[in-house]
Motif scaffolding. Structure first.
Motif, PDB file in Angstrom:
ATOM      1  N   PRO A  31       0.813  -1.230   0.000  1.00  0.00           N
ATOM      2  CA  PRO A  31       0.000   0.000   0.000  1.00  0.00           C
ATOM      3  C   PRO A  31       0.844   1.277   0.000  1.00  0.00           C
ATOM      4  O   PRO A  31       0.418   2.305  -0.520  1.00  0.00           O
ATOM      5  CB  PRO A  31      -0.820  -0.119   1.289  1.00  0.00           C
ATOM      6  CG  PRO A  31       0.031  -0.958   2.183  1.00  0.00           C
ATOM      7  CD  PRO A  31       0.737  -1.921   1.292  1.00  0.00           C
ATOM      8  N   GLU A  32       2.044   1.223   0.594  1.00  0.00           N
ATOM      9  CA  GLU A  32       2.853   2.427   0.738  1.00  0.00           C
ATOM     10  C   GLU A  32       3.683   2.731  -0.503  1.00  0.00           C
ATOM     11  O   GLU A  32       3.856   3.887  -0.882  1.00  0.00           O
ATOM     12  CB  GLU A  32       3.784   2.303   1.949  1.00  0.00           C
ATOM     13  CG  GLU A  32       3.046   2.187   3.277  1.00  0.00           C
ATOM     14  CD  GLU A  32       3.995   1.980   4.439  1.00  0.00           C
ATOM     15  OE1 GLU A  32       5.225   2.023   4.192  1.00  0.00           O
ATOM     16  OE2 GLU A  32       3.532   1.778   5.565  1.00  0.00           O
ATOM     17  N   ASN A  33       4.246   1.671  -1.091  1.00  0.00           N
ATOM     18  CA  ASN A  33       5.140   1.889  -2.230  1.00  0.00           C
ATOM     19  C   ASN A  33       5.049   0.688  -3.174  1.00  0.00           C
ATOM     20  O   ASN A  33       5.895  -0.209  -3.140  1.00  0.00           O
ATOM     21  CB  ASN A  33       6.577   2.071  -1.721  1.00  0.00           C
ATOM     22  CG  ASN A  33       7.499   2.618  -2.793  1.00  0.00           C
ATOM     23  OD1 ASN A  33       7.268   2.432  -3.984  1.00  0.00           O
ATOM     24  ND2 ASN A  33       8.560   3.301  -2.375  1.00  0.00           N
ATOM     25  N   PRO A  34       4.028   0.646  -3.994  1.00  0.00           N
ATOM     26  CA  PRO A  34       3.813  -0.501  -4.902  1.00  0.00           C
ATOM     27  C   PRO A  34       5.011  -0.785  -5.807  1.00  0.00           C
ATOM     28  O   PRO A  34       5.316  -1.938  -6.102  1.00  0.00           O
ATOM     29  CB  PRO A  34       2.592  -0.072  -5.714  1.00  0.00           C
ATOM     30  CG  PRO A  34       1.892   0.929  -4.864  1.00  0.00           C
ATOM     31  CD  PRO A  34       2.985   1.665  -4.138  1.00  0.00           C
ATOM     32  N   VAL A  35       5.700   0.277  -6.229  1.00  0.00           N
ATOM     33  CA  VAL A  35       6.865   0.085  -7.121  1.00  0.00           C
ATOM     34  C   VAL A  35       7.969  -0.666  -6.388  1.00  0.00           C
ATOM     35  O   VAL A  35       8.563  -1.622  -6.912  1.00  0.00           O
ATOM     36  CB  VAL A  35       7.379   1.445  -7.632  1.00  0.00           C
ATOM     37  CG1 VAL A  35       8.650   1.237  -8.465  1.00  0.00           C
ATOM     38  CG2 VAL A  35       6.314   2.145  -8.462  1.00  0.00           C
ATOM     39  N   LEU A  36       8.242  -0.249  -5.135  1.00  0.00           N
ATOM     40  CA  LEU A  36       9.266  -0.918  -4.340  1.00  0.00           C
ATOM     41  C   LEU A  36       8.833  -2.337  -3.980  1.00  0.00           C
ATOM     42  O   LEU A  36       9.661  -3.248  -3.929  1.00  0.00           O
ATOM     43  CB  LEU A  36       9.547  -0.116  -3.068  1.00  0.00           C
ATOM     44  CG  LEU A  36      10.691  -0.624  -2.180  1.00  0.00           C
ATOM     45  CD1 LEU A  36      11.992  -0.695  -2.962  1.00  0.00           C
ATOM     46  CD2 LEU A  36      10.858   0.260  -0.942  1.00  0.00           C
ATOM     47  N   ALA A  37       7.538  -2.526  -3.761  1.00  0.00           N
ATOM     48  CA  ALA A  37       7.011  -3.862  -3.447  1.00  0.00           C
ATOM     49  C   ALA A  37       7.235  -4.811  -4.623  1.00  0.00           C
ATOM     50  O   ALA A  37       7.597  -5.981  -4.448  1.00  0.00           O
ATOM     51  CB  ALA A  37       5.529  -3.769  -3.117  1.00  0.00           C
ATOM     52  N   GLU A  38       7.028  -4.286  -5.830  1.00  0.00           N
ATOM     53  CA  GLU A  38       7.239  -5.111  -7.023  1.00  0.00           C
ATOM     54  C   GLU A  38       8.726  -5.472  -7.170  1.00  0.00           C
ATOM     55  O   GLU A  38       9.073  -6.610  -7.494  1.00  0.00           O
ATOM     56  CB  GLU A  38       6.756  -4.353  -8.253  1.00  0.00           C
ATOM     57  CG  GLU A  38       6.881  -5.156  -9.545  1.00  0.00           C
ATOM     58  CD  GLU A  38       6.357  -4.401 -10.755  1.00  0.00           C
ATOM     59  OE1 GLU A  38       6.506  -4.921 -11.873  1.00  0.00           O
ATOM     60  OE2 GLU A  38       5.805  -3.290 -10.566  1.00  0.00           O
ATOM     61  N   LYS A  39       9.574  -4.475  -6.904  1.00  0.00           N
ATOM     62  CA  LYS A  39      11.019  -4.722  -6.974  1.00  0.00           C
ATOM     63  C   LYS A  39      11.437  -5.755  -5.922  1.00  0.00           C
ATOM     64  O   LYS A  39      12.236  -6.648  -6.201  1.00  0.00           O
ATOM     65  CB  LYS A  39      11.770  -3.418  -6.752  1.00  0.00           C
ATOM     66  CG  LYS A  39      13.282  -3.567  -6.817  1.00  0.00           C
ATOM     67  CD  LYS A  39      13.978  -2.241  -6.543  1.00  0.00           C
ATOM     68  CE  LYS A  39      15.496  -2.421  -6.547  1.00  0.00           C
ATOM     69  NZ  LYS A  39      16.213  -1.155  -6.211  1.00  0.00           N
ATOM     70  N   PHE A  40      10.876  -5.627  -4.716  1.00  0.00           N
ATOM     71  CA  PHE A  40      11.182  -6.569  -3.638  1.00  0.00           C
ATOM     72  C   PHE A  40      10.770  -7.992  -4.032  1.00  0.00           C
ATOM     73  O   PHE A  40      11.508  -8.956  -3.799  1.00  0.00           O
ATOM     74  CB  PHE A  40      10.450  -6.143  -2.361  1.00  0.00           C
ATOM     75  CG  PHE A  40      10.750  -6.999  -1.166  1.00  0.00           C
ATOM     76  CD1 PHE A  40      11.840  -6.733  -0.350  1.00  0.00           C
ATOM     77  CD2 PHE A  40       9.933  -8.084  -0.842  1.00  0.00           C
ATOM     78  CE1 PHE A  40      12.119  -7.526   0.765  1.00  0.00           C
ATOM     79  CE2 PHE A  40      10.201  -8.882   0.260  1.00  0.00           C
ATOM     80  CZ  PHE A  40      11.294  -8.594   1.065  1.00  0.00           C
ATOM     81  N   THR A  41       9.603  -8.121  -4.644  1.00  0.00           N
ATOM     82  CA  THR A  41       9.115  -9.436  -5.084  1.00  0.00           C
ATOM     83  C   THR A  41      10.047 -10.041  -6.128  1.00  0.00           C
ATOM     84  O   THR A  41      10.374 -11.232  -6.095  1.00  0.00           O
ATOM     85  CB  THR A  41       7.692  -9.314  -5.663  1.00  0.00           C
ATOM     86  OG1 THR A  41       6.828  -8.734  -4.685  1.00  0.00           O
ATOM     87  CG2 THR A  41       7.144 -10.677  -6.059  1.00  0.00           C
ATOM     88  N   ASP A  42      10.495  -9.211  -7.066  1.00  0.00           N
ATOM     89  CA  ASP A  42      11.410  -9.701  -8.108  1.00  0.00           C
ATOM     90  C   ASP A  42      12.734 -10.171  -7.499  1.00  0.00           C
ATOM     91  O   ASP A  42      13.294 -11.205  -7.896  1.00  0.00           O
ATOM     92  CB  ASP A  42      11.684  -8.585  -9.130  1.00  0.00           C
ATOM     93  CG  ASP A  42      10.466  -8.272  -9.978  1.00  0.00           C
ATOM     94  OD1 ASP A  42       9.568  -9.140 -10.061  1.00  0.00           O
ATOM     95  OD2 ASP A  42      10.406  -7.160 -10.534  1.00  0.00           O
ATOM     96  N   GLU A  43      13.241  -9.417  -6.535  1.00  0.00           N
ATOM     97  CA  GLU A  43      14.513  -9.785  -5.907  1.00  0.00           C
ATOM     98  C   GLU A  43      14.375 -11.046  -5.069  1.00  0.00           C
ATOM     99  O   GLU A  43      15.297 -11.865  -5.002  1.00  0.00           O
ATOM    100  CB  GLU A  43      15.020  -8.618  -5.056  1.00  0.00           C
ATOM    101  CG  GLU A  43      15.511  -7.449  -5.904  1.00  0.00           C
ATOM    102  CD  GLU A  43      15.796  -6.211  -5.089  1.00  0.00           C
ATOM    103  OE1 GLU A  43      15.318  -6.151  -3.931  1.00  0.00           O
ATOM    104  OE2 GLU A  43      16.479  -5.304  -5.597  1.00  0.00           O
ATOM    105  N   LEU A  44      13.233 -11.199  -4.434  1.00  0.00           N
ATOM    106  CA  LEU A  44      12.979 -12.422  -3.675  1.00  0.00           C
ATOM    107  C   LEU A  44      12.945 -13.625  -4.612  1.00  0.00           C
ATOM    108  O   LEU A  44      13.516 -14.682  -4.315  1.00  0.00           O
ATOM    109  CB  LEU A  44      11.653 -12.292  -2.917  1.00  0.00           C
ATOM    110  CG  LEU A  44      11.291 -13.421  -1.943  1.00  0.00           C
ATOM    111  CD1 LEU A  44      12.338 -13.558  -0.854  1.00  0.00           C
ATOM    112  CD2 LEU A  44       9.913 -13.181  -1.334  1.00  0.00           C
TER     113      LEU A  44
END
Length: 352
Positions: free
Chosen positions: A183-196
């Protein structure tokens, strides 16, 4: 090279070959020079000792130069040349001495010279075959069973890494971080998912590799560190200073991940006292992973399985010993980098 453990073979073999050669060479004419059979026997044992030790030296030198199973042909060829040169030379000089002094009571004929030089080979060949058979068996045994042990160590490394990534605590923290980011930073969340996903992908990719290029390990650790940085923020830092010429060298797969994980596991992480992890090389081709110490309170003693796994792998790969420097301020691990030439010599495809 292993020590030549042949004490009992020499204690039994030298007197036995001496007595057998005495039966072959002793002549009734020797009695004319008043040389008893006991004296002749003692001389035969002495000559056997001389030949044995001279040719044994050739075995030692050939093993030092050609120690591996794949170099068996070169090792045996070297031994054969050594045996021929040293045996012919030694036996000729002894025969010449006996002939010129008429030590045995008579002069030696040309036929006697040939006889004295050729007959010893009937003793040398079977004895040298015993030495080589024993050495070849030990090399094969070590290659086979240490290869199996290396497979087990590699499997253990995979399991340790997967365990650290898949344990509930790690998943809980990763998913909690992801949940707060969405909810706070969807772009960073997507990046985090890719890195995971990239983290898991690399672990699965290296499951069939004993060694990985340092460049790939560094790229992976950057991805893995991004997950930690997203979780801990400014409480954790990574500094990498690696000479470009060493990026194509190799280290055991997932080594950096295990060491970085070890640093995070044993230290408190906060913005005030950030955990700084440094990865760097020196001019001698050594890799260092160093972190400052800020130990957690009430820390449960760790069996250090990851670190012991790395040490075992380096030992099995016949690489320089892993060096650990531990002070009140820092913890540092020194690893030898493995060049492409060294990896080729190892023939790791035989043990994967």
């Amino acid at each position: 090279m292993d020590r030549l453990n042949d004490k009992w073979l020499r204690l039994i073999g030298v007197p036995l070959t001496g007595m057998l050669s005495n039966l072959v060479f002793f002549d009734a004419q020797n009695e004319a020079a008043e040389i008893s059979r006991i004296t002749a026997m003692a001389l035969s044992v002495g000559e056997s000792l001389l030949l044995w030790e001279t040719n044994r030296l050739g075995i030692l030198l050939s093993r030092r130069k050609f120690p591996t199973i794949k170099a068996t042909t070169a090792r045996i060829s070297t031994q054969v040349i050594w045996f021929m040169v040293m045996t012919v030379t030694t036996r000729f000089l002894l025969s010449y001495y006996y002939d010129s002094t008429q030590f045995w009571g008579y002069a030696l004929s040309s036929r006697a010279y040939v006889f004295n030089i050729v007959v010893p080979f009937f003793f040398i060949i079977p004895i040298a075959s015993i030495y080589e058979a024993m050495y070849f068996y030990r090399q094969w045994y070590r290659s086979h069973f240490e290869g199996e042990k290396l497979k087990k160590e590699h499997l253990q490394s995979q399991l340790l890494s997967l365990k650290s990534q898949l344990n509930p605590h790690f998943l809980f923290n990763s998913l909690s971080t992801l949940s707060s980011l969405i909810p706070e930073n969807p772009v960073l969340a997507e990046k985090f998912t890719d890195e995971l996903a990239d983290t898991y992908r690399y672990v699965l990719k290296t499951q069939d590799q004993v060694l990985s290029p340092l460049k790939e390990e560094l790229n992976f650790i950057k991805t893995y560190f991004n997950l930690l940085e997203t979780r801990f923020g400014k409480g954790i830092r990574l500094e990498i200073q690696v000479y470009p010429q060493y990026e194509n060298h190799y280290i055991p797969s997932l080594t950096l991940q295990l060491l970085v994980e070890n640093a995070v596991k044993h230290n408190a992480v906060s913005d005030k006292t950030p955990l700084v992890i440094k990865i760097f090389t020196d001019e001698m081709g050594n890799l260092f992973v160093k972190n400052n110490l800020n130990k957690k309170l009430n820390m449960v003693a760790s069996p250090q399985m990851g670190l012991r796994n790395i040490i075992s792998k380096y030992k099995l790969l016949n690489q320089p010993e892993v060096i650990i420097n531990h002070s009140e301020e820092s913890f540092q691990v020194q690893l030898a980098l493995i060049s492409s030439q060294e990896m080729t010599k190892m023939k790791l495809s035989d043990v994967i």
